[in-house]
Design an enzyme around this catalytic site. Sequence first.
Site, PDB file in Angstrom:
ATOM      1  N   GLY A 247       0.766  -1.234   0.000  1.00 17.13           N
ATOM      2  CA  GLY A 247       0.000   0.000   0.000  1.00 17.13           C
ATOM      3  C   GLY A 247       0.794   1.280   0.000  1.00 17.13           C
ATOM      4  O   GLY A 247       0.208   2.376  -0.014  1.00 17.13           O
ATOM      5  N   GLY A 291       3.945  -3.788  -4.339  1.00 20.76           N
ATOM      6  CA  GLY A 291       3.818  -4.048  -5.773  1.00 20.76           C
ATOM      7  C   GLY A 291       4.039  -2.764  -6.535  1.00 20.76           C
ATOM      8  O   GLY A 291       5.059  -2.571  -7.191  1.00 20.76           O
ATOM      9  N   TYR A 333     -10.135   5.867 -11.475  1.00 17.96           N
ATOM     10  CA  TYR A 333      -9.836   6.573 -10.223  1.00 17.96           C
ATOM     11  C   TYR A 333      -9.609   8.068 -10.397  1.00 17.96           C
ATOM     12  O   TYR A 333      -9.187   8.735  -9.443  1.00 17.96           O
ATOM     13  CB  TYR A 333      -8.556   6.010  -9.578  1.00 17.96           C
ATOM     14  CG  TYR A 333      -8.447   4.521  -9.515  1.00 17.96           C
ATOM     15  CD1 TYR A 333      -9.396   3.759  -8.828  1.00 17.96           C
ATOM     16  CD2 TYR A 333      -7.379   3.853 -10.106  1.00 17.96           C
ATOM     17  CE1 TYR A 333      -9.275   2.382  -8.755  1.00 17.96           C
ATOM     18  CE2 TYR A 333      -7.260   2.473 -10.029  1.00 17.96           C
ATOM     19  CZ  TYR A 333      -8.214   1.743  -9.356  1.00 17.96           C
ATOM     20  OH  TYR A 333      -8.098   0.380  -9.295  1.00 17.96           O
ATOM     21  N   CYS A 360     -13.286   5.048 -28.537  1.00 19.21           N
ATOM     22  CA  CYS A 360     -14.563   5.719 -28.797  1.00 19.21           C
ATOM     23  C   CYS A 360     -15.342   5.887 -27.497  1.00 19.21           C
ATOM     24  O   CYS A 360     -16.403   5.298 -27.293  1.00 19.21           O
ATOM     25  CB  CYS A 360     -15.359   4.917 -29.823  1.00 19.21           C
ATOM     26  SG  CYS A 360     -16.747   5.819 -30.514  1.00 19.21           S
TER      27      CYS A 360
END
Length: 435
Positions: A247, A291, A333, A360
């Site tokens: 995190g 990560g 987000y 599109c």
Amino acid sequence: MFAGLRVNEAGHLEIGGCDTVELAEKYGTPLYVMDETIIRNNCRAYKEAINKYYDGYGMVLYASKAFCTTAICRIMEQEGLGLDVVSGGELYTAIKAGFPTERIYFHGNNKTIDEIRMGIEYNVGRFVVDNETELLNIEKIAAEKNRKVKILFRVKPGIDAHTHQFIKTGQIDSKFGVALENGEAHAFVEKAAGMEHIELVGVHCHIGSQIFELEPFGLAAEVMVNFIAEIRDRFGIQLSELNLGGGVGIKYTEKDSPIEYDRFVETISKTVKRICNTKKLGRIYILMEPGRSIVAPAGITLYRVGNVKDIKGVRKYVSVDGGMSDNPRYALYNAEYTALLANKPDSPKTETVTIAGKCCESGDIIAKDVKMPVTEPGDIVAVLATGAYNYSMAMNYNRIGKPPVVLVKDGKDRLIVRRETYDDIIRHDLIPDDL
């Protein structure tokens, strides 16, 4: 300039010693470029911090959902990390890369029967169990195969990380894990302890992503270690592993102030040591799952500008040859990015533009109202810090092929994912005989 980037003698943006304009010409655009040195250095920073603050009694698990390819799995194996996988596909990628399965932790809130069977057959090191149904399924399959499966179970520690609502995971209203507040976690322990083919060895939590404060991580560690002590006192079960997830936020724009990896590890290490000493728990093996913070800073995406549309008094659009098909994070987000022109990175940013994709969709945006130099058709746009959740989330919307991935180091470029062709896109299509 972000870490690992420089302007070379030709006046072009350079990454990993490679000229980005030359990379765009060689491989085409859009193009993901990953700096191998930064990836390896980030892995080592976490490992060195565990050695420094926790006497090396722990392991870093790379959260492969951030960026998963056989090459990245090979790098993680070489750097001595473990692997966090969340699907059969990620597990299969690791296996094909030759990653040692005893260092794999298998996550996921809804593992299928086939995925559970696959994990047991390949002897993954741990299952991180999300719920009672999964627990029962693992027990049943393990019994069929006469195996004893080691598990951690995922707990919601009730910590509200200050991040986007879609990437908060530690609060009670979350699809992940079992809660402390309502007794779910205690009931889970009791059930798992009575199973013949399950060995409960630890607990896991993850409070969210892209977090810039140390306090939530310290609070999560405190809650979890106290819970381990409570399990010992209440059930007589001594858990030996604590996985505190990942995190840690990264720098996408100049306003972002990421936590130093060293301070993150120091904070949780001090908390765990203090409470273990107070509660007389002995040593607990610590795991963490970075990560994004390992791979995001290492990656950039290169695009070629197709057209520039200036709607006077409204907005100026710079349209590129990629978009939400290779980076859906703005659509998901409202993610923010830093962009510049790879062919003239030192040009002053005198205009406010919106970088739009070719899909599109009106919402196909890469960066909205950002400062850029005067931009013309044919310019190469570099979007920075795209090493995580870009290739992983790429899709074939509008039947657009996914871009290739190039790994760069010391002036050398190597292709690790080839560009999808039109034949790749239709490879699973069928026309029934009666059509």
